[in-house]
Design an enzyme around this catalytic site. Structure first.
Site, PDB file in Angstrom:
ATOM      1  N   HIS A 197      -2.139 -17.914  39.791  1.00 59.19           N
ATOM      2  CA  HIS A 197      -2.502 -19.079  38.968  1.00 59.19           C
ATOM      3  C   HIS A 197      -3.633 -18.780  37.980  1.00 59.19           C
ATOM      4  O   HIS A 197      -4.443 -19.656  37.690  1.00 59.19           O
ATOM      5  CB  HIS A 197      -2.892 -20.279  39.853  1.00 59.19           C
ATOM      6  CG  HIS A 197      -1.802 -20.749  40.770  1.00 59.19           C
ATOM      7  ND1 HIS A 197      -1.974 -21.791  41.654  1.00 59.19           N
ATOM      8  CD2 HIS A 197      -0.523 -20.332  40.948  1.00 59.19           C
ATOM      9  CE1 HIS A 197      -0.851 -21.986  42.329  1.00 59.19           C
ATOM     10  NE2 HIS A 197       0.042 -21.099  41.924  1.00 59.19           N
ATOM     11  N   ASP A 218       4.039 -14.858  40.121  1.00 60.66           N
ATOM     12  CA  ASP A 218       4.295 -16.202  40.664  1.00 60.66           C
ATOM     13  C   ASP A 218       5.009 -17.028  39.595  1.00 60.66           C
ATOM     14  O   ASP A 218       4.361 -17.743  38.868  1.00 60.66           O
ATOM     15  CB  ASP A 218       2.963 -16.840  41.080  1.00 60.66           C
ATOM     16  CG  ASP A 218       3.151 -18.169  41.797  1.00 60.66           C
ATOM     17  OD1 ASP A 218       4.280 -18.465  42.210  1.00 60.66           O
ATOM     18  OD2 ASP A 218       2.168 -18.899  41.942  1.00 60.66           O
ATOM     19  N   ASP A 267       8.560 -15.720  47.028  1.00 58.46           N
ATOM     20  CA  ASP A 267       7.496 -16.382  46.265  1.00 58.46           C
ATOM     21  C   ASP A 267       6.123 -15.899  46.736  1.00 58.46           C
ATOM     22  O   ASP A 267       5.180 -16.671  46.804  1.00 58.46           O
ATOM     23  CB  ASP A 267       7.626 -17.912  46.382  1.00 58.46           C
ATOM     24  CG  ASP A 267       6.671 -18.641  45.442  1.00 58.46           C
ATOM     25  OD1 ASP A 267       6.137 -18.007  44.511  1.00 58.46           O
ATOM     26  OD2 ASP A 267       6.451 -19.848  45.654  1.00 58.46           O
ATOM     27  N   HIS A 270      11.045 -19.468  42.139  1.00 63.45           N
ATOM     28  CA  HIS A 270      10.925 -20.570  41.181  1.00 63.45           C
ATOM     29  C   HIS A 270      10.724 -20.034  39.771  1.00 63.45           C
ATOM     30  O   HIS A 270       9.967 -19.089  39.557  1.00 63.45           O
ATOM     31  CB  HIS A 270       9.844 -21.572  41.584  1.00 63.45           C
ATOM     32  CG  HIS A 270       8.454 -21.057  41.704  1.00 63.45           C
ATOM     33  ND1 HIS A 270       7.595 -21.006  40.633  1.00 63.45           N
ATOM     34  CD2 HIS A 270       7.754 -20.584  42.767  1.00 63.45           C
ATOM     35  CE1 HIS A 270       6.426 -20.533  41.042  1.00 63.45           C
ATOM     36  NE2 HIS A 270       6.495 -20.262  42.326  1.00 63.45           N
ATOM     37  N   GLU A 293       8.474 -25.839  41.051  1.00 61.11           N
ATOM     38  CA  GLU A 293       7.870 -25.633  42.378  1.00 61.11           C
ATOM     39  C   GLU A 293       6.381 -25.970  42.327  1.00 61.11           C
ATOM     40  O   GLU A 293       5.844 -26.588  43.232  1.00 61.11           O
ATOM     41  CB  GLU A 293       8.065 -24.178  42.832  1.00 61.11           C
ATOM     42  CG  GLU A 293       7.643 -23.922  44.281  1.00 61.11           C
ATOM     43  CD  GLU A 293       6.178 -23.545  44.448  1.00 61.11           C
ATOM     44  OE1 GLU A 293       5.684 -23.573  45.583  1.00 61.11           O
ATOM     45  OE2 GLU A 293       5.494 -23.240  43.449  1.00 61.11           O
ATOM     46  N   GLU A 294       5.724 -25.540  41.246  1.00 64.65           N
ATOM     47  CA  GLU A 294       4.268 -25.563  41.232  1.00 64.65           C
ATOM     48  C   GLU A 294       3.663 -26.956  41.298  1.00 64.65           C
ATOM     49  O   GLU A 294       2.702 -27.175  42.018  1.00 64.65           O
ATOM     50  CB  GLU A 294       3.741 -24.834  39.991  1.00 64.65           C
ATOM     51  CG  GLU A 294       4.023 -23.327  39.990  1.00 64.65           C
ATOM     52  CD  GLU A 294       3.239 -22.563  41.036  1.00 64.65           C
ATOM     53  OE1 GLU A 294       2.548 -23.192  41.850  1.00 64.65           O
ATOM     54  OE2 GLU A 294       3.323 -21.324  41.036  1.00 64.65           O
TER      55      GLU A 294
END
Ligand SMILES: [Zn+2]
Length: 459
Positions: free
Chosen positions: A422, A290, A352, A278, A324-325
């Protein structure tokens, strides 16, 4: 004598005796047919740090690539320009409307038993607080069950879920469902211990949910260290009071794109191996692990094929899925926009989980297909042991796998992934150029051989 033979084998294995010398199995005819091309791809992938450099440039130029932001759309424009410069085919962006959550100014501080700033991140989708913030006493709980047991004490408080990391799937429940449970008990806001196995005073953001039957309350993450400290304070019987202020809001959906480029198949161009990751990230860090790395290793894989003149029989399409997130809109839009082609989607590969040392691919498909992908894995022993796991897939290829496309999830050493996940620390310096290059090789070999073999990978 089979039984006693296998009993002997078992006992020798238990004793750890080397029964046979460590020797690579004799290559199959299938492997011999493709090994020369495979070796060229591996040589090219390991020759330099091109993939690491590209992850670095993507992050340095555009910063975080959060859905609905100009950063993301400018990064997509840049990727398309670079893919065209690389000579890739059919470079394009396919429109997708994405949610637009804006964090705004936010802060938290401990007021009692002593003053301290609390590093925090609001969780994606949370509402904000009133302009002056919320000041309330804190109730620390260890689980949803613990909250139920202490529900009488939760009213009017800020609930803290201090839940140690076990697995992501288990612990993330408190991030996604915590605000609902806390509000149901009468809390005025909720906070979680950041979801990760190790902290350096780094809060972790991520998606969260509300339930239409329960009041919406602000939901945010504090660091692991602070969560554990507040828990100790409660255990000592100290009063705990926190002030939190968040200006988060949700705006109307915004336009974005799934970005893609291909190496067109020379014999069966309509048959597609789709792979990628992504392109969006959270609004912190630069989304290097990520999932900028996942997009770049797939992209590099077909760039090298172009460069080496290795045009396979089938098309390999590299996709950077958007959103995606905090929405999965890109993966769903890809399914809808390519529904007519899905019968000819031979394989979908998603990366991912970061681009640390490669360990293999989880595969979900038929046994006959599994036997083939195992042989492909056996051809890349030079980059390390590459295993084929019992099942695999990913969030972005989930929608097309549900329509019958065989799926594969790229796997790496996961030791450090959730340290950075994140957070503001998800930056390219956490990645090793050689490990990234080995991932490029793994993706390139898997996609190339499946695209090049004379027959289709059986479903
Ligand atoms: Zn991701």
């Amino acid at each position: 004598m089979r039984r006693s033979g296998s009993a002997l084998l078992a006992s020798l294995l238990v004793l750890g005796a080397p029964l046979v010398a460590q020797r690579a199995p004799r290559p199959t005819a299938f492997q011999q047919q493709h090994q020369a091309a495979v070796n060229r791809l591996i040589d090219a992938a390991l020759a330099d740090s091109a993939a690491w450099n590209r992850i670095a440039e993507l992050g340095d130029r555009f910063g975080p690539r959060f859905s609905g932001t100009p950063n993301l759309e400018q990064a997509i424009d840049w990727i398309m320009a670079e893919m065209r410069r690389d000579g890739l085919d059919n470079v394009r962006g396919e429109p997708v409307m994405v949610p637009r959550w804006v964090r705004g100014e936010e802060s938290a501080e401990l007021l009692l038993p002593r003053w301290s700033k609390l590093p925090m991140l609001g969780l994606g989708g949370s509402i904000g607080t009133p302009a002056g913030g919320i000041i309330a006493d804190v109730l620390v709980v260890s689980s949803f069950a613990d909250l139920e047991a202490k529900a009488a004490q939760a009213r009017g408080k800020i609930v803290l879920f201090d839940v140690p990391f076990t697995s992501y799937g288990q612990t993330v429940q408190y991030r996604s469902q915590g605000a609902i449970a806390a509000a149901r008990a009468g809390a005025v806001a909720s906070m979680i211990r950041s979801v990760g196995p190790f902290g350096m005073q780094t809060p972790h953001t991520g998606g969260m949910a509300y339930d239409s039957t329960v009041t919406r309350i602000a939901h945010f993450a504090i660091t692991m260290e602070d969560a554990m400290m507040l828990h100790r304070m409660q255990d000592r019987g100290q009063p705990i009071r926190v002030r939190v202020q968040m200006a988060a809001q949700t705006l109307p959906d915004a336009p974005s794109r799934n970005v893609m480029g291909e190496i067109r198949g020379r014999e069966f161009p309509n048959e597609v191996i789709v792979m990628g990751g992504h392109i969006d990230s959270w609004d912190v860090g630069t989304g290097a692990t990520d999932d900028g790395g996942g997009v770049v290793i797939a992209w590099e894989a077909i760039r090298l094929m172009k460069k080496l003149g290795l045009q396979p029989r089938r098309t390999i399409r590299v996709v950077g899925w958007t959103n995606e997130e905090n929405g999965l809109r890109g993966g769903n839009a890809y399914r809808d926009q390519h529904r007519g082609e899905l019968a000819d989607h031979i394989l979908a590969i998603e990366s991912d989980g970061g681009v640390f040392a490669p360990t293999g691919f989880g595969f979900s498909g038929s046994d006959s297909a599994r036997a083939i992908v195992r042989q492909v894995a056996g051809m890349m022993a030079r980059i390390g042991p590459i295993a084929i796991g019992a099942s695999g897939g990913g969030a972005d290829i989930g929608p097309i796998m549900a329509e019958g496309v065989p799926g594969m999830g790229h796997q790496v050493d996961g030791t450090r992934y959730f340290w950075y996940h994140h957070t503001n620390a998800d930056t390219v310096d956490k990645l090793d150029p050689l490990e990234v290059a080995r991932n490029v090789a793994a993706m390139a070999v898997m996609a190339y051989v499946i695209a090049e073999m004379p027959g289709r990978l059986p479903r």
